[in-house]
Write an enzyme that holds these catalytic residues in place. Structure first.
Site, PDB file in Angstrom:
ATOM      1  N   GLU A 152       0.919  -1.326   0.261  1.00 51.95           N
ATOM      2  CA  GLU A 152       0.149  -0.110  -0.006  1.00 51.95           C
ATOM      3  C   GLU A 152       0.769   1.319  -0.075  1.00 51.95           C
ATOM      4  O   GLU A 152       1.929   1.325   0.666  1.00 51.95           O
ATOM      5  CB  GLU A 152      -0.875   0.238   1.272  1.00 51.95           C
ATOM      6  N   GLU A 204     -13.820   5.483   0.005  1.00 50.91           N
ATOM      7  CA  GLU A 204     -14.908   4.590   0.633  1.00 50.91           C
ATOM      8  C   GLU A 204     -15.536   5.431   1.681  1.00 50.91           C
ATOM      9  O   GLU A 204     -15.057   5.680   2.773  1.00 50.91           O
ATOM     10  CB  GLU A 204     -14.047   3.368   1.215  1.00 50.91           C
ATOM     11  N   LYS A 241     -15.555   4.078   5.808  1.00 55.69           N
ATOM     12  CA  LYS A 241     -14.406   3.961   6.511  1.00 55.69           C
ATOM     13  C   LYS A 241     -14.253   4.710   7.850  1.00 55.69           C
ATOM     14  O   LYS A 241     -14.605   5.847   7.724  1.00 55.69           O
ATOM     15  CB  LYS A 241     -13.097   4.166   5.760  1.00 55.69           C
ATOM     16  N   GLU A 265      -9.138   9.164   5.838  1.00 55.69           N
ATOM     17  CA  GLU A 265      -9.087   7.614   5.434  1.00 55.69           C
ATOM     18  C   GLU A 265     -10.344   7.264   4.598  1.00 55.69           C
ATOM     19  O   GLU A 265     -10.174   6.234   3.700  1.00 55.69           O
ATOM     20  CB  GLU A 265      -9.585   6.915   6.801  1.00 55.69           C
TER      21      GLU A 265
END
Length: 385
Positions: free
Chosen positions: A280, A334, A337, A343
């Site tokens: 990542e 997203e 999250k 985030e």
């Protein structure tokens, strides 16, 4: 020129200089196996699914295919994704959730898990890796660590039993927080409290020739100390960089310095030939008021520069001839999250498949060189003392 020891994510260097030259010689000797590029590597993107407005897997596959992206990673073994990606040619890393580690220590349970979650989909779905847990070495739940290696060994054993081990590698992604020392890269060392399990884990990777995966985010270093970390250095922009005082290797960006710190940390434990891959890395396009640097502009620059370097095909200063495989985080923003605003805003795309910002990926779908290998490059060079 800045003073790297002011970086808030780094600790002062222990005076272990006498080991640096020896370790470097070992590393350069052991990395000779990597003198030739081993096959074609390409850009990977993490496909998270913690959102209530994300497109169905078949639409995600269309998006990835249009971008000529051939590698992705998911954070579970979602059967809808595994089914949708069948016969697509896209390489897929799947994940065992942390809460499953205790169960999968048992070889029979691991065999059942692989027989249920992997075997029915392979080889139509090109599963190439199983991530056993995520950042277990630094998890708040310290009991997880005792389960990690037995679970990894059991899952690999199940793959062997089913004849899949030649196709699917087993590893676990690690946070950079697993390092006790990270500056300069040649001082890289793991935290003492994880050394016993880390030795067992590295032995497994060495035996099975699986990579050491790291989740590396220069963004965090900048956010935590924007006055001590040059923005250009973390964004891959032109900058003076820094020179490791022991190896004399020049680093023009933080990501490669982090990777090489991991390589040195492994060497300190007697393991010189393990490949490091970035499972990542990314940059948020939006954050809370105290999340310095989380902007659309910085996110676009980081990922665009990362992509540009990948297209050039070199490696880190310590292993310049070995392509560094990288998975960008993440495909989508997203909305479900937890945590700070950042985030939920790492995505290259919005849930409706429009670009969150222009990172240059769309050019791959029309470029005649779009099928070329994509891997990290560095403009790092060896600097004479």
């Amino acid at each position: 020129m800045w003073k790297p020891h002011t970086w808030s994510h780094l600790k002062p260097v222990k005076r272990i200089a006498f080991t640096h030259v020896f370790l470097l010689l070992c590393l350069l000797t052991s990395s000779s196996d990597y003198g030739f590029i081993r096959g074609v590597t390409s850009l990977g993107i993490n496909y998270g699914q913690i959102g209530n407005n994300l497109p169905p897997p078949d639409k995600v596959l269309d998006l990835l295919s249009s971008l000529k992206v051939s590698k992705t990673r998911i954070y579970d073994t979602n059967p809808q994704v595994l089914t949708a990606f069948a016969n697509s040619g896209i390489e897929l890393i799947v994940t065992v959730e942390n809460e499953m580690l205790a169960v999968l220590m048992d070889p029979q349970q691991a065999l059942q898990w692989v027989s249920t979650h992997i075997k029915p989909y392979f080889p139509q779905t090109k599963i190439t890796g199983i991530a056993v847990g995520n950042e277990v070495f630094t998890d708040d739940d310290t009991t997880l660590l005792q389960y990690l290696v037995p679970a990894v060994v059991s899952i690999h054993g199940a793959l062997v039993q089913l004849g899949l081990d030649a196709h699917i590698q087993v590893s676990t992604p690690n946070s950079l927080a697993v390092l006790e020392e990270s500056y300069p890269p040649s001082a890289g060392s793991f935290k003492n409290e994880v050394s016993a399990v880390m030795t067992q884990y590295l032995q497994f990777l060495s035996t099975t020739k699986a990579p050491f995966w790291i989740n590396a985010y220069p963004y965090f270093a900048y956010k935590d100390g924007p006055n001590g970390v040059p923005l250009d250095y973390v964004l891959f922009n032109p900058n003076p960089g820094m020179v490791d005082p022991y190896t004399k290797l020049h680093y023009d960006n933080m990501l490669y310095a982090q990777v090489d710190a991991i390589i040195f940390a492994m060497a300190r434990m007697g393991f010189q030939g393990i490949e490091v891959r970035v499972s990542e890395t990314g940059w948020p396009s939006k954050g809370d008021p105290d999340e310095v640097g989380a902007t659309v502009q910085n996110a676009a620059i980081y990922n665009r520069n990362l992509l540009r370097r990948q297209l050039s095909g070199e490696g880190t200063p310590l292993r310049p001839n070995m392509r560094l495989e990288v998975y960008v985080f993440a495909l989508f923003n997203e909305d479900m999250k937890p945590g700070p605003t950042s985030e939920r805003n790492y995505g290259l795309f919005q849930p409706d498949c429009t670009m969150a910002y222009n990172v240059g990926l769309s050019a791959l779908s029309t470029s005649p060189s779009s099928s070329a290998s994509i891997s990290l490059t560095s403009s790092a060079s060896k600097v004479k003392p």
